[in-house]
Design a protein around this motif. Structure first.
Motif, mmCIF file in Angstrom:
data_model
loop_
_atom_site.group_PDB
_atom_site.id
_atom_site.type_symbol
_atom_site.label_atom_id
_atom_site.label_comp_id
_atom_site.label_asym_id
_atom_site.label_seq_id
_atom_site.Cartn_x
_atom_site.Cartn_y
_atom_site.Cartn_z
ATOM 1 N N PHE A 32 0.831 -1.206 0.000
ATOM 2 C CA PHE A 32 0.000 0.000 0.000
ATOM 3 C C PHE A 32 0.867 1.257 0.000
ATOM 4 O O PHE A 32 0.638 2.189 -0.792
ATOM 5 N N PHE A 33 1.854 1.335 0.872
ATOM 6 C CA PHE A 33 2.690 2.532 0.947
ATOM 7 C C PHE A 33 3.572 2.665 -0.292
ATOM 8 O O PHE A 33 3.925 3.790 -0.690
ATOM 9 N N THR A 34 3.919 1.551 -0.910
ATOM 10 C CA THR A 34 4.647 1.628 -2.179
ATOM 11 C C THR A 34 3.765 2.221 -3.271
ATOM 12 O O THR A 34 4.237 3.018 -4.108
ATOM 13 N N LEU A 35 2.486 1.854 -3.278
ATOM 14 C CA LEU A 35 1.555 2.454 -4.235
ATOM 15 C C LEU A 35 1.419 3.959 -3.997
ATOM 16 O O LEU A 35 1.337 4.743 -4.954
ATOM 17 N N VAL A 36 1.388 4.368 -2.733
ATOM 18 C CA VAL A 36 1.306 5.807 -2.440
ATOM 19 C C VAL A 36 2.536 6.522 -2.984
ATOM 20 O O VAL A 36 2.440 7.597 -3.600
ATOM 21 N N ALA A 37 3.718 5.920 -2.760
ATOM 22 C CA ALA A 37 4.943 6.531 -3.272
ATOM 23 C C ALA A 37 4.938 6.593 -4.792
ATOM 24 O O ALA A 37 5.376 7.589 -5.396
ATOM 25 N N THR A 38 4.423 5.536 -5.435
ATOM 26 C CA THR A 38 4.336 5.528 -6.900
ATOM 27 C C THR A 38 3.404 6.628 -7.391
ATOM 28 O O THR A 38 3.695 7.330 -8.378
ATOM 29 N N MET A 39 2.286 6.780 -6.708
ATOM 30 C CA MET A 39 1.333 7.829 -7.081
ATOM 31 C C MET A 39 1.962 9.218 -6.947
ATOM 32 O O MET A 39 1.813 10.072 -7.829
ATOM 33 N N VAL A 40 2.679 9.445 -5.851
ATOM 34 C CA VAL A 40 3.311 10.746 -5.629
ATOM 35 C C VAL A 40 4.336 11.034 -6.714
ATOM 36 O O VAL A 40 4.397 12.146 -7.271
ATOM 37 N N TYR A 41 5.146 10.061 -7.068
ATOM 38 C CA TYR A 41 6.173 10.270 -8.095
ATOM 39 C C TYR A 41 5.560 10.528 -9.461
ATOM 40 O O TYR A 41 5.966 11.444 -10.187
ATOM 41 N N LEU A 42 4.534 9.727 -9.827
ATOM 42 C CA LEU A 42 3.929 9.888 -11.148
ATOM 43 C C LEU A 42 3.210 11.225 -11.274
ATOM 44 O O LEU A 42 3.308 11.909 -12.301
ATOM 45 N N VAL A 43 2.471 11.607 -10.237
ATOM 46 C CA VAL A 43 1.745 12.877 -10.302
ATOM 47 C C VAL A 43 2.726 14.044 -10.373
ATOM 48 O O VAL A 43 2.542 15.009 -11.157
ATOM 49 N N THR A 44 3.791 13.972 -9.576
ATOM 50 C CA THR A 44 4.753 15.080 -9.548
ATOM 51 C C THR A 44 5.554 15.184 -10.834
ATOM 52 O O THR A 44 5.847 16.292 -11.321
ATOM 53 N N SER A 45 5.907 14.038 -11.415
ATOM 54 C CA SER A 45 6.769 14.052 -12.607
ATOM 55 C C SER A 45 5.993 14.231 -13.905
ATOM 56 O O SER A 45 6.561 14.697 -14.897
ATOM 57 N N MET A 46 4.710 13.877 -13.943
ATOM 58 C CA MET A 46 3.959 13.912 -15.192
ATOM 59 C C MET A 46 2.923 15.024 -15.252
ATOM 60 O O MET A 46 2.275 15.200 -16.281
ATOM 61 N N THR A 47 2.718 15.737 -14.161
ATOM 62 C CA THR A 47 1.737 16.820 -14.153
ATOM 63 C C THR A 47 2.402 18.074 -13.571
ATOM 64 O O THR A 47 3.569 18.062 -13.170
ATOM 65 N N HIS A 48 1.615 19.122 -13.534
ATOM 66 C CA HIS A 48 2.117 20.371 -12.971
ATOM 67 C C HIS A 48 1.882 20.463 -11.467
ATOM 68 O O HIS A 48 2.232 21.470 -10.841
ATOM 69 N N VAL A 49 1.278 19.441 -10.905
ATOM 70 C CA VAL A 49 1.018 19.418 -9.471
ATOM 71 C C VAL A 49 2.234 18.816 -8.769
ATOM 72 O O VAL A 49 2.686 17.719 -9.107
ATOM 73 N N HIS A 50 2.775 19.516 -7.812
ATOM 74 C CA HIS A 50 3.934 19.037 -7.074
ATOM 75 C C HIS A 50 3.495 18.620 -5.668
ATOM 76 O O HIS A 50 3.195 19.465 -4.818
ATOM 77 N N LEU A 51 3.431 17.336 -5.467
ATOM 78 C CA LEU A 51 3.037 16.798 -4.156
ATOM 79 C C LEU A 51 4.276 16.718 -3.263
ATOM 80 O O LEU A 51 4.833 15.645 -3.001
ATOM 81 N N VAL A 52 4.700 17.846 -2.794
ATOM 82 C CA VAL A 52 5.917 17.924 -2.000
ATOM 83 C C VAL A 52 5.623 18.708 -0.731
ATOM 84 O O VAL A 52 5.019 19.787 -0.775
ATOM 85 N N PHE A 53 6.056 18.138 0.416
ATOM 86 C CA PHE A 53 5.948 18.806 1.702
ATOM 87 C C PHE A 53 7.342 19.146 2.202
ATOM 88 O O PHE A 53 8.351 18.588 1.752
ATOM 89 N N ASN A 54 7.374 20.055 3.148
ATOM 90 C CA ASN A 54 8.643 20.383 3.791
ATOM 91 C C ASN A 54 9.096 19.188 4.630
ATOM 92 O O ASN A 54 8.318 18.636 5.406
ATOM 93 N N ASN A 55 10.358 18.818 4.498
ATOM 94 C CA ASN A 55 10.874 17.645 5.201
ATOM 95 C C ASN A 55 11.637 18.011 6.468
ATOM 96 O O ASN A 55 12.540 17.283 6.902
ATOM 97 N N TYR A 394 12.655 9.208 -8.741
ATOM 98 C CA TYR A 394 12.060 7.870 -8.879
ATOM 99 C C TYR A 394 12.511 6.921 -7.770
ATOM 100 O O TYR A 394 11.896 5.868 -7.532
ATOM 101 N N LEU A 395 13.613 7.241 -7.090
ATOM 102 C CA LEU A 395 14.054 6.413 -5.959
ATOM 103 C C LEU A 395 13.124 6.537 -4.761
ATOM 104 O O LEU A 395 13.292 5.812 -3.764
ATOM 105 N N THR A 396 12.159 7.444 -4.863
ATOM 106 C CA THR A 396 11.159 7.544 -3.800
ATOM 107 C C THR A 396 10.404 6.234 -3.633
ATOM 108 O O THR A 396 10.061 5.844 -2.508
ATOM 109 N N ILE A 397 10.153 5.547 -4.744
ATOM 110 C CA ILE A 397 9.351 4.311 -4.682
ATOM 111 C C ILE A 397 10.091 3.217 -3.909
ATOM 112 O O ILE A 397 9.576 2.695 -2.908
ATOM 113 N N PRO A 398 11.323 2.804 -4.327
ATOM 114 C CA PRO A 398 12.002 1.771 -3.526
ATOM 115 C C PRO A 398 12.381 2.261 -2.139
ATOM 116 O O PRO A 398 12.424 1.464 -1.187
#
Length: 532
Positions: A32-55, A394-398
């Protein structure tokens, strides 16, 4: 209990190797959490929406969670170690108690205080029966900790079937049945109580050959462990138990819950629960016993459910009979006071160990702590890819998959070993502990009762003064103390004829001084040859 690395030992099937890890329990969450990471990477890299929070809080929260999970795992392992220590105490006390009864209780006893006299055979039978009851105590503790109530098991009932079932002042009806047997009768396959004591009526035989019972699964060491051990791949422990008649089929000695597709894919259990709800609505059957057979091993979220302790305390009943036997020995002066005190202390130690095992088994970590820790970890893993995507791409996923595997794995290990008395592959091997106690108790009773030490000490096999004097004990006795002479030449110590070393050419006078010098020389020889 998996004592060695099952992945490389070659003694376990692939399914067993997989079940010995926690991957089976955590892979849905990791997925499940891998799918979330995949979703975040795909949305951020393929759209203009940046799903990024302060770390900024990423390192702090990760450190705190790591420390809390480490404490959770350490506390669970401490309980695991406490369980092992308590079972070590069970084995230790069972051995000591059996030795005290077998050696210190005399075989022949005269009539006293209205008690009939016992001959040698009757005394041995009495002591062996009580030692079998000590073995039954260990077996009953095993079933009690696994939530298996009652006394009707293939490895327990043959050992306690001789115990009284009814009050001595009442009849033989259910109202007069003693607590041990009344709590064990669950109403299933129950027949008239008169058949319990009958030895001539046709019925079910258990023990002595391990014959399977109608309506119960055959239990053997090989079939229940599933591992082809070179020492236990053909062993059936129930073969060596008494052959007795029982009025109802017995449950297997080991009855681990079976694994099904819902154990490998836990979230599919939702469809099973929905299906049962539909059956209830439309008047279907309310259950087919699957929940009892292991279908309820996991909760709705896939978490393992640990069985609760049994509701009939058979070990306490057995301790009561052992205490009654010790009181009988004291009352009839059949045992010396020091030995009687040791027997009573041993029985009390068994009762104390049972209390400690109960404490471990029925005191889990508070639910609020577990729930808060798991929810905090889920929130952390859910927002983790939002915080690291800008730097890891893309290393966000692994990376998220590995973090979920790491944190959830340690958390699940702590939950699995928190109660180490069940059938999980990482739990304590209670069956092996009981078999070890059984072997040791039978080894004790295999020896002669109160043997005369002179029968084996003064023989030609015994060389008590070696290496300084290699004459046998019978030769030394024939020489006598007055004729014994120590030699500094070392004829006897060198392995030659004992008489040459003890009689000729010595530099000391015969007698006790020569014996002491021989022992002193033995110490010097041992000290010289055993130092590196």
């Amino acid at each position: 209990m998996v004592a060695s690395n099952p992945l490389f030992s070659g003694r376990m099937s692939l399914r067993k190797k997989f079940m010995a890890t926690v991957i089976n329990d955590i892979w849905p969450e990791v997925f499940f959490f891998t799918l979330v990471a995949t979703m975040v990477y795909l949305v951020t890299s393929m759209t203009h929406v940046h799903l990024v929070f302060n770390n900024a809080l990423l390192g702090v929260l990760g450190t705190v969670l790591g420390l809390v999970i480490s404490f959770r795992t350490s506390s669970a392992y401490e309980r695991y170690q406490d369980g092992r220590k308590m079972w070590t105490n069970v084995g230790f006390q069972c051995r000591n108690l059996a030795q005290l009864i077998w050696i210190h209780v005399p075989n022949e006893r005269p009539a006293k205080d209205g008690q009939p006299a016992l001959n040698t055979l009757e005394g041995i039978i009495e002591k062996k029966s009580m030692i079998n009851l000590i073995q039954a105590y260990a077996v009953s503790v095993k079933h009690y900790l696994r939530g298996e109530s009652g006394a009707y098991y293939q490895d327990l009932y043959p050992l306690i079937s001789f115990l009284p079932r009814y009050s001595s002042h009442g009849g033989q009806t259910e109202a007069d049945m003693l607590p041990l047997w009344h709590a064990s009768e669950d109403g299933s396959l129950h027949s008239a109580p008169s058949r319990i004591h009958t030895g001539s009526e046709p019925g079910t035989l258990v023990g002595g050959g391990g014959r399977p019972q109608p309506g119960s699964r055959k239990s053997s060491w090989f079939s229940t462990t599933g591992s082809k051990s070179k020492n236990h791949d053909y062993v059936d422990p129930e073969k060596v138990l008494p052959t007795i008649q029982v009025h109802r089929p017995l449950k297997p000695a080991r009855n681990p819950p079976g694994a099904d597709i819902f154990d490998y894919i836990p979230f599919l259990r939702v469809f099973k629960i929905v299906g049962k709800g539909i059956k209830r609505v439309f008047g279907g059957r309310r259950g087919n016993g699957d929940e009892e057979a292991g279908g309820a091993r996991r909760s709705l979220m896939g978490r393992k459910r640990k069985p609760e302790l049994g509701d009939s305390n058979v070990p306490t009943e057995i301790i009561l009979f052992l205490s009654g036997y010790s009181a009988h020995l004291v009352r009839t002066a059949s045992i010396q006071p020091a030995a009687a005190a040791a027997v009573i202390n041993g029985i009390n130690a068994l009762s104390d160990t049972l209390s400690n095992l109960e404490r471990i088994g029925n005191t889990p970590l508070p639910f609020a702590y577990q729930a808060h820790l798991r929810m905090s970890l889920w929130i952390y893993l859910f927002f983790l890819p939002f915080q690291i995507e800008s730097t890891m791409s893309y290393l966000t996923i692994p990376g998220t998959a590995f973090a979920a595997f790491l944190f959830l794995g340690f958390l699940e290990i702590g939950q699995e070993i928190e109660n180490p008395f069940n059938y999980d592959l990482n739990d304590l091997d209670l069956d092996q502990f009981c078999l070890t106690i059984q072997r040791e108790l039978n080894e004790i009773t295999a020896h002669q009762v109160s043997p005369n030490p002179t029968s084996y000490i003064f023989s030609h096999w015994n060389q008590p003064f070696a290496p300084a004097d290699r004459r046998s004990a019978d030769e030394l006795v024939k020489t006598g103390l007055d004729g014994y002479r120590h030699t500094s030449v070392g004829g006897a110590g060198a392995g030659g004829a004992g008489g040459a070393g003890g009689a000729g050419g010595g530099d000391s006078q015969p007698g006790l001084m020569s014996v002491q010098r021989t022992l002193l020389r033995a110490w010097r020889d041992v000290d010289e040859h055993t130092r590196q």
